[in-house]
Write a protein that holds these residues in place. Sequence first.
Motif, PDB file in Angstrom:
ATOM      1  N   ILE A 228       0.840  -1.204   0.000  1.00 49.90           N
ATOM      2  CA  ILE A 228       0.000   0.000   0.000  1.00 49.90           C
ATOM      3  C   ILE A 228       0.873   1.251   0.000  1.00 49.90           C
ATOM      4  CG2 ILE A 228      -1.646   1.340   1.383  1.00 49.90           C
ATOM      5  CD1 ILE A 228      -2.865  -1.378   2.218  1.00 49.90           C
ATOM      6  N   PHE A 229       1.944   1.232   0.780  1.00 51.46           N
ATOM      7  CA  PHE A 229       2.874   2.362   0.812  1.00 51.46           C
ATOM      8  C   PHE A 229       3.514   2.568  -0.566  1.00 51.46           C
ATOM      9  CE2 PHE A 229       7.235   3.964   1.598  1.00 51.46           C
ATOM     10  CZ  PHE A 229       6.905   5.194   2.165  1.00 51.46           C
ATOM     11  N   ALA A 230       3.980   1.483  -1.176  1.00 47.84           N
ATOM     12  CA  ALA A 230       4.604   1.572  -2.507  1.00 47.84           C
ATOM     13  C   ALA A 230       3.599   2.062  -3.548  1.00 47.84           C
ATOM     14  CB  ALA A 230       5.163   0.212  -2.911  1.00 47.84           C
ATOM     15  N   ALA A 231       2.359   1.579  -3.456  1.00 48.69           N
ATOM     16  CA  ALA A 231       1.330   2.035  -4.399  1.00 48.69           C
ATOM     17  C   ALA A 231       1.090   3.531  -4.247  1.00 48.69           C
ATOM     18  CB  ALA A 231       0.039   1.261  -4.179  1.00 48.69           C
TER      19      ALA A 231
ATOM     20  N   THR B 198       6.343  -0.606 -10.742  1.00 51.61           N
ATOM     21  CA  THR B 198       7.714  -0.400 -10.276  1.00 51.61           C
ATOM     22  C   THR B 198       8.717  -0.764 -11.365  1.00 51.61           C
ATOM     23  OG1 THR B 198       6.965  -0.920  -8.041  1.00 51.61           O
ATOM     24  CG2 THR B 198       9.338  -0.961  -8.434  1.00 51.61           C
ATOM     25  N   LEU B 199       8.473  -1.883 -12.046  1.00 54.17           N
ATOM     26  CA  LEU B 199       9.366  -2.284 -13.142  1.00 54.17           C
ATOM     27  C   LEU B 199       9.300  -1.294 -14.298  1.00 54.17           C
ATOM     28  CD1 LEU B 199       8.735  -6.144 -13.165  1.00 54.17           C
ATOM     29  CD2 LEU B 199      10.788  -4.945 -12.370  1.00 54.17           C
TER      30      LEU B 199
ATOM     31  N   GLN C  64      -2.849   0.550 -12.606  1.00 58.90           N
ATOM     32  CA  GLN C  64      -2.838   0.140 -11.203  1.00 58.90           C
ATOM     33  C   GLN C  64      -3.937   0.873 -10.432  1.00 58.90           C
ATOM     34  OE1 GLN C  64       0.942   0.681  -9.286  1.00 58.90           O
ATOM     35  NE2 GLN C  64       0.091   0.405  -7.262  1.00 58.90           N
ATOM     36  N   PHE C  65      -4.055   2.175 -10.638  1.00 55.45           N
ATOM     37  CA  PHE C  65      -5.065   2.953  -9.939  1.00 55.45           C
ATOM     38  C   PHE C  65      -6.476   2.510 -10.310  1.00 55.45           C
ATOM     39  CE2 PHE C  65      -8.112   6.451 -10.030  1.00 55.45           C
ATOM     40  CZ  PHE C  65      -8.152   6.772  -8.696  1.00 55.45           C
ATOM     41  N   TRP C  66      -6.763   2.447 -11.610  1.00 60.32           N
ATOM     42  CA  TRP C  66      -8.122   2.105 -12.051  1.00 60.32           C
ATOM     43  C   TRP C  66      -8.465   0.654 -11.729  1.00 60.32           C
ATOM     44  CZ3 TRP C  66     -11.339   5.779 -12.411  1.00 60.32           C
ATOM     45  CH2 TRP C  66     -10.934   7.040 -12.841  1.00 60.32           C
ATOM     46  N   SER C  67      -7.494  -0.226 -11.764  1.00 67.81           N
ATOM     47  CA  SER C  67      -7.736  -1.618 -11.398  1.00 67.81           C
ATOM     48  C   SER C  67      -8.129  -1.722  -9.929  1.00 67.81           C
ATOM     49  CB  SER C  67      -6.490  -2.455 -11.674  1.00 67.81           C
ATOM     50  OG  SER C  67      -6.644  -3.762 -11.210  1.00 67.81           O
ATOM     51  N   THR C  68      -7.439  -0.969  -9.090  1.00 71.63           N
ATOM     52  CA  THR C  68      -7.750  -0.965  -7.663  1.00 71.63           C
ATOM     53  C   THR C  68      -9.121  -0.341  -7.411  1.00 71.63           C
ATOM     54  OG1 THR C  68      -5.401  -0.831  -7.136  1.00 71.63           O
ATOM     55  CG2 THR C  68      -6.944  -0.222  -5.387  1.00 71.63           C
ATOM     56  N   ALA C  69      -9.407   0.784  -8.070  1.00 70.91           N
ATOM     57  CA  ALA C  69     -10.695   1.457  -7.882  1.00 70.91           C
ATOM     58  C   ALA C  69     -11.858   0.570  -8.340  1.00 70.91           C
ATOM     59  CB  ALA C  69     -10.704   2.783  -8.636  1.00 70.91           C
ATOM     60  N   CYS C  70     -11.708  -0.064  -9.492  1.00 68.73           N
ATOM     61  CA  CYS C  70     -12.778  -0.912 -10.035  1.00 68.73           C
ATOM     62  C   CYS C  70     -12.926  -2.213  -9.258  1.00 68.73           C
ATOM     63  CB  CYS C  70     -12.526  -1.207 -11.504  1.00 68.73           C
ATOM     64  SG  CYS C  70     -12.674   0.248 -12.542  1.00 68.73           S
TER      65      CYS C  70
END
Length: 179
Positions: free
Chosen positions: A80-83, A144-145, A160-166
Amino acid sequence: AIPRRELAVVQYSSIALILVSMLILVIKIPPKLYFQLWGYGSLVIAAVLGFLLTLCGSQMPTQLTSTFDLLGKGAGGVAIFAAGIVLGTRHLSFDKTILATVTMKNIVFPLVVLLIMMAVGAPHNLRRLVVIALAIPTATMPSTLAIQFNVNEKELASTQFWSTACSLITLSAFVLALA
């Protein structure tokens, strides 16, 4: 209850499938960079090696179990911190490529695997574990990669953001459907 070996295979296979699919579908890396990634990608090699060891029936030494349990418990907070760092340093966008990628990752991929597992008669508990593991949002490692290799950084951070939100909707739907 599902035996521990089957759970480990599910975990390692999910990791390997997600990493490979993200590398091929999302990052669209040129061949030279692909081989560099495998050269530097000890995480990828470790996941594949762990998967193969699990398939061969090897067990982790009991002396290391408590160490890896501690690392596993801390991994969620670190992720979560890295995200937050990745998403906070990149400009987010939304376009048809990101929509397609999020749809494939959050809905299509778990649904296809579910249908295949139903067709081959996999036990319900195993189907539930695998599909929910695959429906989890995109991990921070692809972003990160991408940042490390300067390849599609904005697109991966946005994915990453939209995948998490959805996933609030899609993951919940899979959990309810498989309950």
